[in-house]
Design a protein around this motif. Structure first.
Motif, PDB file in Angstrom:
ATOM      1  N   PHE A  63       6.068  14.192   2.464  1.00  0.00           N
ATOM      2  CA  PHE A  63       7.460  14.514   2.738  1.00  0.00           C
ATOM      3  C   PHE A  63       8.358  13.290   2.823  1.00  0.00           C
ATOM      4  N   GLN A  64       7.880  12.132   2.449  1.00  0.00           N
ATOM      5  CA  GLN A  64       8.691  10.918   2.483  1.00  0.00           C
ATOM      6  C   GLN A  64       8.269  10.014   1.331  1.00  0.00           C
ATOM      7  N   SER A  65       9.152   9.102   0.966  1.00  0.00           N
ATOM      8  CA  SER A  65       8.879   8.211  -0.159  1.00  0.00           C
ATOM      9  C   SER A  65       8.408   6.850   0.320  1.00  0.00           C
ATOM     10  N   ALA A  86       7.970  10.415 -10.429  1.00  0.00           N
ATOM     11  CA  ALA A  86       8.894  10.170  -9.322  1.00  0.00           C
ATOM     12  C   ALA A  86       8.179   9.589  -8.113  1.00  0.00           C
ATOM     13  N   ASN A  87       6.865   9.700  -8.077  1.00  0.00           N
ATOM     14  CA  ASN A  87       6.098   9.175  -6.953  1.00  0.00           C
ATOM     15  C   ASN A  87       5.914   7.666  -7.076  1.00  0.00           C
ATOM     16  N   TYR A  88       6.187   6.964  -5.989  1.00  0.00           N
ATOM     17  CA  TYR A  88       6.008   5.515  -5.975  1.00  0.00           C
ATOM     18  C   TYR A  88       4.546   5.147  -6.222  1.00  0.00           C
ATOM     19  N   ASP A 138       6.932   2.623   5.097  1.00  0.00           N
ATOM     20  CA  ASP A 138       5.526   2.249   5.031  1.00  0.00           C
ATOM     21  C   ASP A 138       4.719   3.415   5.577  1.00  0.00           C
ATOM     22  N   LYS A 139       4.082   4.177   4.706  1.00  0.00           N
ATOM     23  CA  LYS A 139       3.362   5.373   5.135  1.00  0.00           C
ATOM     24  C   LYS A 139       2.137   5.065   5.994  1.00  0.00           C
ATOM     25  N   ASP A 183       0.847  -1.197   0.000  1.00  0.00           N
ATOM     26  CA  ASP A 183       0.000   0.000   0.000  1.00  0.00           C
ATOM     27  C   ASP A 183       0.881   1.245   0.000  1.00  0.00           C
ATOM     28  N   ASN A 184       0.403   2.289  -0.645  1.00  0.00           N
ATOM     29  CA  ASN A 184       1.125   3.556  -0.586  1.00  0.00           C
ATOM     30  C   ASN A 184       0.178   4.701  -0.919  1.00  0.00           C
TER      31      ASN A 184
END
Length: 205
Positions: free
Chosen positions: A81-83, A49-51, A88-89, A24-25
Motif C-alpha cells: 500500500f505504499q511506494s 510502476a513498482n519501484y 523505506d519499507k 532495499d525494497n
C-alpha cells in the motif's frame, strides 16, 4: 466475454524483494512460478510502476518470499500500500533476514523463500517478465500458502457495514482492495495489485 473467468485462475501471493546501490525494497506480487526443473528456473511478472521492478531490472537479483495463511494484513499494507520511492519499507521492520545473496526475505508470515538471478527479460507492456535461475531456497514453515481467495476471505478486513450510511466503496475485483469516495478517479491504480480503475466495482454500504 465474461472477464470474471480470469478471477477463477488460482494465484499465490508473494513479497518480491531486491536491492541496488544500497537501496532495499519490496512489493507484493501474485505471479511467480516454476518454469523448468532442470535447471531450476522460475518466472515472475512485475508491474513497471513498482519501484522493485526497477531494482530487479538493474541488479539482476531478487528474492521471493511465499506468503502463508498466517500473514498479517499489516504485512500487505507495508509492502503493497505504499511506494518504495517515497518510504523505506524495511524501516522498523524486524521480521526479515538477509539471505546468502545479501537481499532481504520476509521471515514471518511466510512459508519459504527463493533467491534467484535473472537470465532473461520480456517486455509485456505494463509488466516485465523475468526468467531467473534459482540459486538458493529454504522452507520456513509448514503453513499453507495464501491465495488471493484466502486473502480476501480471511486476511483483508471487511468493510464496516454499520458505518456505511450510503457511502460508495469501490472494490478491486482482482485483489479486494477498497477505495472510499463518491467517484473512483479514472486513472486510479490499485496500490496492491496495480490493476486499473476498470477492474473496480462499486459497492454501496
Amino acid at each position: 466475454m465474461d472477464r470474471r473467468a480470469m478471477y477463477k485462475l488460482s494465484y499465490g501471493l508473494f513479497v518480491l524483494t531486491s536491492a541496488f546501490e544500497g537501496k532495499d525494497n519490496g512489493c507484493i506480487i501474485n505471479t511467480a512460478g516454476q518454469v523448468t526443473s532442470e535447471p531450476n528456473r522460475i518466472s515472475i511478472a512485475v508491474n513497471k510502476a513498482n519501484y522493485t521492478q526497477e531494482l530487479v531490472q538493474k541488479s539482476g537479483r531478487f528474492n521471493i518470499s511465499v506468503l502463508g495463511e498466517d500473514a498479517s494484513f499489516d504485512l500487505f499494507k507495508r509492502f503493497g500500500f505504499q511506494s518504495g520511492r517515497d518510504t523505506d519499507k524495511f524501516a522498523g521492520f524486524s521480521e526479515c533476514k538477509r539471505s546468502a545473496n545479501g537481499l532481504y526475505y520476509v521471515s514471518s508470515g511466510t512459508n519459504a523463500y527463493l533467491s534467484a538471478a535473472v537470465e532473461q527479460t520480456l517486455d509485456l507492456g505494463s509488466h516485465t517478465l523475468f526468467i531467473a535461475s534459482v540459486e538458493d531456497m529454504e522452507v520456513l514453515s509448514d503453513i499453507s500458502p495464501a491465495t488471493y481467495a484466502y486473502y480476501q476471505s480471511n486476511i483483508k478486513p471487511k468493510p464496516d457495514k454499520t458505518a456505511g450510511n450510503g457511502k460508495n466503496i469501490w472494490r478491486c475485483s482482482v485483489c479486494g482492495y477498497t477505495y472510499e469516495g463518491e467517484e473512483l478517479p479514472p486513472d486510479f491504480i490499485c496500490p496492491l495489485c496495480k490493476h486499473p480503475a476498470s477492474d473496480f466495482e462499486k459497492v454501496t454500504i
